[in-house]
Design an enzyme around this catalytic site. Sequence first.
Site: not given
Length: 442
Positions: A166, A248, A275
């Site tokens: 993902y 990632d 974030k």
Amino acid sequence: MSAARPLPRNSDLPGALAEARARYAAARPASAEQHRLAAAVLPGGNTRSVLAYTPFPTAMARGADCRLWDLDGHEYVDLCGEYTAGLFGHSEPRIHEALRQALANGISLAAVGQAEQRLAAILCARFASMERVRFTNSGTEANLIAVMAARAFTGRPALLAFRGGYHGGVLSFPLAGSSPLALPVPTVLADYNDLDGAVSAIREHAATLGAVIIEPMLGSGGCIPARPEFLAALREETAAAGIPLIFDEVMTSRMAAGGWQARLGLVPDLTTLGKYVAGGMSFGAFGGGRDIMDQFAGPLTHAGTFNNNALSMAAGCVAMGEVFGPEAAEALFARGEALRARLNGLCAAAGVEMGFTGLGSMMTVQFRAGPIDRPAAPTPAEEGLRELFFFDMMEAGLYLARRGMVALSLPVGEAETERFADAVAEFIAIREPLLKRQAHPA
């Protein structure tokens, strides 16, 4: 937690789930009403699919440190950690002060500023793969632009990714089939931790592969770490073929001051972040070597009104420059490792088919025999047990992801991890008839 060993409850899974759902719903009338109102104006009653579950999701009213309170007044220890984005908890005073000052100086200045250079310098100093970095508004955007930059650099159109991975709402790769929202990029899929299969795929498609993207540990795919030798082989093969390798690290970058890549001693061509780097604000970043990144000083344009927004830049400088340094990263990693080892010890001692996969401060409960080195479609029984675990933890005052994932935040301390371990022990005792009686590897 009860003082005495609890008696087993409901020896059949459908009955146990029906009872758990009923108890959950009865205790949360305000959340039920909020869901009813939301469903009239939001498809499914939400605008973020991961937060949707039956019979309705709990609506939270506020948070502080590592605590949450819902609309019905229940208090929880927050073990979800905003799916890793909430690394600093809900009320880190230094981040709050940075945000207050940024608001006082104006929100949208439509100009470059000092804070973005400071944050970029912090990240380039911490991550060995980053000579240059650019900011986005989410990890999804960071992954999208990184993939496009790699394709532009190589002049090759295809992407190699891994089943169960993902990388954002339009870069997800289900185990079966494909996502209808997937980015229309030619994609080759390989199995996670399948060294031979991945190497063969890279060699077979090398002429058309513009990038290889991988999570060093699957996040939404079940907190399944990649084997070090698997990642090392990817690094070797992509380098030999001139294919940019993208790590990632939106989630795994929390595992050390320089990310999981620092612990492995591997340097990808591009790294993406999310974030938590900006203290939990809307933020993402991608960075790598000058050869790829300097495309954005010339032929490639990368716009975005809020890429360098004042709040994220100010919070990020404090979050990464003051709060989450090497010492804090090491302590968090060790705390998570100790907790997961303890939980797996409880499962092994009870002889149940249950365990926790993960790295450091991230883990996911599993209800199948190990070792688990790649994602698999859950059986109905596994899915039922995961739902039951979620409801039982909620009843115990512990909030985690519905899929069974835990992401510790910095305010989570010994008292909170002890409480979670006690709740897991009680779950095993109460639900023992539903858990297969066989040894589970820690």
